[in-house]
Design a protein around this motif. Structure first.
Motif, PDB file in Angstrom:
ATOM      1  N   PHE A  37       4.727 -24.193 -35.672  1.00 33.36           N
ATOM      2  CA  PHE A  37       6.055 -23.415 -35.647  1.00 33.36           C
ATOM      3  C   PHE A  37       6.029 -22.482 -36.742  1.00 33.36           C
ATOM      4  O   PHE A  37       6.284 -22.902 -37.998  1.00 33.36           O
ATOM      5  N   SER A  38       5.863 -21.344 -36.643  1.00 33.63           N
ATOM      6  CA  SER A  38       5.751 -20.093 -37.542  1.00 33.63           C
ATOM      7  C   SER A  38       6.795 -18.770 -37.374  1.00 33.63           C
ATOM      8  O   SER A  38       5.983 -17.875 -37.390  1.00 33.63           O
ATOM      9  N   PRO A  39       7.815 -18.855 -37.220  1.00 34.05           N
ATOM     10  CA  PRO A  39       8.556 -17.717 -36.709  1.00 34.05           C
ATOM     11  C   PRO A  39       8.519 -16.613 -37.919  1.00 34.05           C
ATOM     12  O   PRO A  39       8.575 -15.611 -37.569  1.00 34.05           O
ATOM     13  N   ALA A  40       8.308 -16.991 -39.046  1.00 33.58           N
ATOM     14  CA  ALA A  40       8.263 -15.990 -40.162  1.00 33.58           C
ATOM     15  C   ALA A  40       7.079 -15.053 -39.923  1.00 33.58           C
ATOM     16  O   ALA A  40       7.006 -13.901 -40.335  1.00 33.58           O
ATOM     17  N   GLU A  41       6.089 -15.338 -39.216  1.00 33.25           N
ATOM     18  CA  GLU A  41       4.816 -14.642 -38.977  1.00 33.25           C
ATOM     19  C   GLU A  41       5.053 -13.621 -37.783  1.00 33.25           C
ATOM     20  O   GLU A  41       4.262 -12.665 -37.722  1.00 33.25           O
ATOM     21  N   PHE A  42       6.217 -13.830 -37.338  1.00 31.74           N
ATOM     22  CA  PHE A  42       6.310 -12.738 -35.789  1.00 31.74           C
ATOM     23  C   PHE A  42       7.544 -12.161 -35.795  1.00 31.74           C
ATOM     24  O   PHE A  42       8.370 -12.468 -35.021  1.00 31.74           O
ATOM     25  N   PRO A  43       8.167 -11.373 -36.860  1.00 32.00           N
ATOM     26  CA  PRO A  43       9.556 -10.781 -36.798  1.00 32.00           C
ATOM     27  C   PRO A  43       9.493  -9.808 -35.635  1.00 32.00           C
ATOM     28  O   PRO A  43       8.450  -9.180 -35.403  1.00 32.00           O
ATOM     29  N   HIS A  44      10.393  -9.630 -34.990  1.00 34.07           N
ATOM     30  CA  HIS A  44      10.751  -8.820 -34.086  1.00 34.07           C
ATOM     31  C   HIS A  44      10.019  -9.124 -32.627  1.00 34.07           C
ATOM     32  O   HIS A  44       9.904  -8.174 -31.803  1.00 34.07           O
ATOM     33  N   HIS A  45       9.589 -10.304 -32.635  1.00 35.02           N
ATOM     34  CA  HIS A  45       9.166 -10.723 -31.495  1.00 35.02           C
ATOM     35  C   HIS A  45      10.302 -11.632 -30.614  1.00 35.02           C
ATOM     36  O   HIS A  45      11.155 -11.913 -31.164  1.00 35.02           O
ATOM     37  N   ALA A 108      18.280 -30.643 -33.233  1.00 33.94           N
ATOM     38  CA  ALA A 108      16.984 -30.008 -33.377  1.00 33.94           C
ATOM     39  C   ALA A 108      16.703 -28.788 -33.139  1.00 33.94           C
ATOM     40  O   ALA A 108      16.109 -28.032 -33.472  1.00 33.94           O
ATOM     41  N   LEU A 109      17.023 -28.402 -31.771  1.00 38.90           N
ATOM     42  CA  LEU A 109      16.953 -27.173 -30.892  1.00 38.90           C
ATOM     43  C   LEU A 109      17.891 -26.180 -31.772  1.00 38.90           C
ATOM     44  O   LEU A 109      17.307 -25.065 -32.163  1.00 38.90           O
ATOM     45  N   SER A 110      19.040 -26.601 -32.306  1.00 37.80           N
ATOM     46  CA  SER A 110      19.842 -25.702 -32.908  1.00 37.80           C
ATOM     47  C   SER A 110      19.112 -25.048 -34.061  1.00 37.80           C
ATOM     48  O   SER A 110      19.119 -24.085 -34.745  1.00 37.80           O
ATOM     49  N   ASP A 111      18.422 -25.989 -34.836  1.00 35.61           N
ATOM     50  CA  ASP A 111      17.636 -25.856 -35.848  1.00 35.61           C
ATOM     51  C   ASP A 111      16.822 -24.777 -35.976  1.00 35.61           C
ATOM     52  O   ASP A 111      16.320 -23.894 -36.877  1.00 35.61           O
ATOM     53  N   VAL A 112      15.905 -24.963 -34.831  1.00 33.93           N
ATOM     54  CA  VAL A 112      14.733 -24.160 -34.772  1.00 33.93           C
ATOM     55  C   VAL A 112      15.213 -22.856 -34.198  1.00 33.93           C
ATOM     56  O   VAL A 112      14.506 -21.547 -34.462  1.00 33.93           O
ATOM     57  N   VAL A 113      16.298 -22.538 -33.306  1.00 27.62           N
ATOM     58  CA  VAL A 113      16.890 -21.270 -33.130  1.00 27.62           C
ATOM     59  C   VAL A 113      17.381 -20.613 -34.167  1.00 27.62           C
ATOM     60  O   VAL A 113      17.167 -19.411 -34.387  1.00 27.62           O
ATOM     61  N   GLN A 117      16.051 -16.988 -35.509  1.00 31.49           N
ATOM     62  CA  GLN A 117      16.949 -15.840 -35.543  1.00 31.49           C
ATOM     63  C   GLN A 117      16.873 -15.309 -37.067  1.00 31.49           C
ATOM     64  O   GLN A 117      17.040 -14.256 -37.467  1.00 31.49           O
ATOM     65  N   GLN A 118      16.785 -16.172 -38.141  1.00 34.53           N
ATOM     66  CA  GLN A 118      16.841 -15.744 -39.440  1.00 34.53           C
ATOM     67  C   GLN A 118      15.480 -14.863 -39.698  1.00 34.53           C
ATOM     68  O   GLN A 118      15.548 -14.369 -40.736  1.00 34.53           O
ATOM     69  N   HIS A 119      14.659 -15.271 -38.981  1.00 31.20           N
ATOM     70  CA  HIS A 119      13.391 -14.408 -39.176  1.00 31.20           C
ATOM     71  C   HIS A 119      13.304 -13.173 -38.222  1.00 31.20           C
ATOM     72  O   HIS A 119      12.235 -12.919 -37.841  1.00 31.20           O
ATOM     73  N   ASN A 120      14.463 -12.833 -37.795  1.00 28.23           N
ATOM     74  CA  ASN A 120      14.643 -11.641 -37.081  1.00 28.23           C
ATOM     75  C   ASN A 120      13.660 -11.869 -35.587  1.00 28.23           C
ATOM     76  O   ASN A 120      13.256 -10.808 -35.242  1.00 28.23           O
TER      77      ASN A 120
END
Length: 319
Positions: A37-45, A108-113, A117-120
Motif C-alpha cells: 500500500f504505497s499511495p505516496a508513489e502515485f500522485p495524480h493517479h 480502516a477504509l476511512s483511513d486508507v481513503v 487523498q492526502q497524497h493527491n
C-alpha cells in the motif's frame, strides 16, 4: 496496515493482443500493481481499493455475498480495452472485514481513503455493501476539512434508515450526523430512487435533512435534459464531489447481481450521460460501486454491466 491485504495476483488476467500492435492493450496490462500500500508513489493517479464487507448487508436483512464483489468486478474489468485514463489506475489492495466487526472495517477504509487523498490520489472503491459509503464519505470529509463536499448517490434507496446499529441502509444518515457533529453542511442528492422502495418515514427523514431526490420515474429519455441541469446546479454549489453508485439503481434485467434488484431502475444507457457530466466536472474526487453480489449473477450479466460502468467513468474522469 489494519485489515489490509493485497489483491491476488491471479485476478488481473486477460487476452494478450500485443502480437498485433504495441497499443493493443487491455486494462490488466496497464493497471499498476504495487506490492505494498504505497499511495505516496502515485500522485495524480486513481487508487483502486476493494472493500470486502457485507456485514452491513447482513444487518440490513439483505442477501449476503457482496464481500465477493471487489475481486469479481476486477476480473470483469481486467479484459476490457485500455484507453485514456485507464493507465491512471493503481490497484492498492483491499480492506477485508472481520465477521461482526463493521465499525472496525469502516474505520480502516476511512483511513486508507484519507491517506490516498492526502497524497493527491483520487479513490475508486469496489464494494462491498453500501456500508462502504459511510467509510468512503468520512475519509473524504476528513481529507477536505474546509471544502464544500457534495454527495451524489445513484441508488434505488435513500439509505437514510434509523437503526440502533449501522447497516448498509444507514450510511447517509450517519454522514449527516457526522456533518452535524463537525459543523459541516450536508449536501446529499439521490438519483434514481424508487418511491415503491422507500417508506414515508425515509421521505420524512430526507425532507428533514433537505435531501435532493431525483426519482427513477424522472430519469426517462424525454426528461434527461432536465435531470442533467439539476445535477449541473448541484455541481456548481460544491467544491468536491463524492459519487457513490449502488448497482441496484440499474434495472434487474441489466443488474440481477444485487441484494435488492430493481423492477424499474435507470438503464445503463440513461445512467451513463449523468455519470459523464459528473466525471467531467473537474470536481469529482471519489467514486464507489457497491452491492455487486456474484452469488446472484446470471451468466456474468451483472459483472459485465458493472465493469462497463467502471470502465466508462474512469475513461471520462478528469480534473
Amino acid at each position: 496496515m489494519n485489515l489490509w491485504h493485497p489483491t491476488a495476483e491471479t485476478i488481473w488476467q486477460g487476452r494478450n493482443d500485443l502480437a498485433e500492435a504495441e497499443n493493443a492493450l487491455r486494462v490488466f496490462q496497464t493497471i499498476k500493481k504495487p506490492d505494498n500500500f504505497s499511495p505516496a508513489e502515485f500522485p495524480h493517479h486513481i487508487a483502486l481499493l476493494g472493500f470486502e464487507c457485507d456485514e452491513g448487508v447482513k444487518l440490513n436483512q439483505g442477501r449476503q455475498g457482496a464481500k465477493l464483489g471487489p475481486e469479481y468486478l476486477r476480473q470483469s474489468l481486467a479484459n476490457l480495452a485500455s484507453y485514456e485514463g485507464h493507465d491512471r489506475l493503481v490497484d492498492l489492495g483491499n480492506i477485508r472485514a472481520n465477521t461482526g466487526k463493521l465499525a472496525e472495517a469502516q474505520d480502516a477504509l476511512s483511513d486508507v481513503v484519507y491517506e490516498c487523498q492526502q497524497h493527491n490520489m483520487k479513490t475508486l472503491i469496489f464494494g462491498g455493501g453500501h456500508e462502504t459509503a459511510f467509510a468512503h464519505g468520512m475519509g473524504i470529509y476528513r481529507a477536505f476539512p474546509a471544502q464544500r463536499v457534495g454527495i451524489i448517490n445513484f441508488d434505488a434507496h435513500l439509505d437514510l434508515r434509523n437503526s440502533p446499529q449501522a447497516t448498509s441502509g444507514t450510511p447517509f444518515r450517519q454522514l449527516a450526523h457526522y456533518c452535524q457533529h463537525h459543523q459541516r453542511p450536508f449536501n446529499y442528492t439521490c438519483v434514481g430512487a424508487s418511491l415503491a422502495s422507500n417508506t414515508q418515514a425515509l421521505l420524512d427523514e430526507a425532507n428533514h435533512l433537505d435531501v435532493t431526490i431525483i426519482w427513477d420515474t424522472h430519469c426517462v429519455e424525454h426528461m434527461l435534459d432536465k435531470v442533467q441541469q439539476q445535477l449541473q446546479d448541484i455541481i456548481n454549489q460544491v467544491d468536491i464531489i463524492y459519487m457513490t453508485i449502488d448497482l441496484d439503481v440499474l434495472p434487474i434485467w441489466q443488474m440481477p447481481a444485487v441484494s435488492a434488484p430493481a423492477a424499474l431502475g435507470v438503464p445503463l444507457e440513461r445512467l451513463l450521460p449523468l455519470v459523464q457530466l459528473i466525471c467531467q466536472s473537474k470536481k469529482l474526487q471519489a467514486v464507489d460501486l457497491v452491492e455487486l453480489n456474484p452469488l446472484h449473477d446470471i451468466q456474468g450479466m451483472g459483472g459485465k454491466a458493472a465493469a462497463r460502468l467502471a470502465w466508462q467513468l474512469v475513461h471520462w474522469w478528469n480534473g
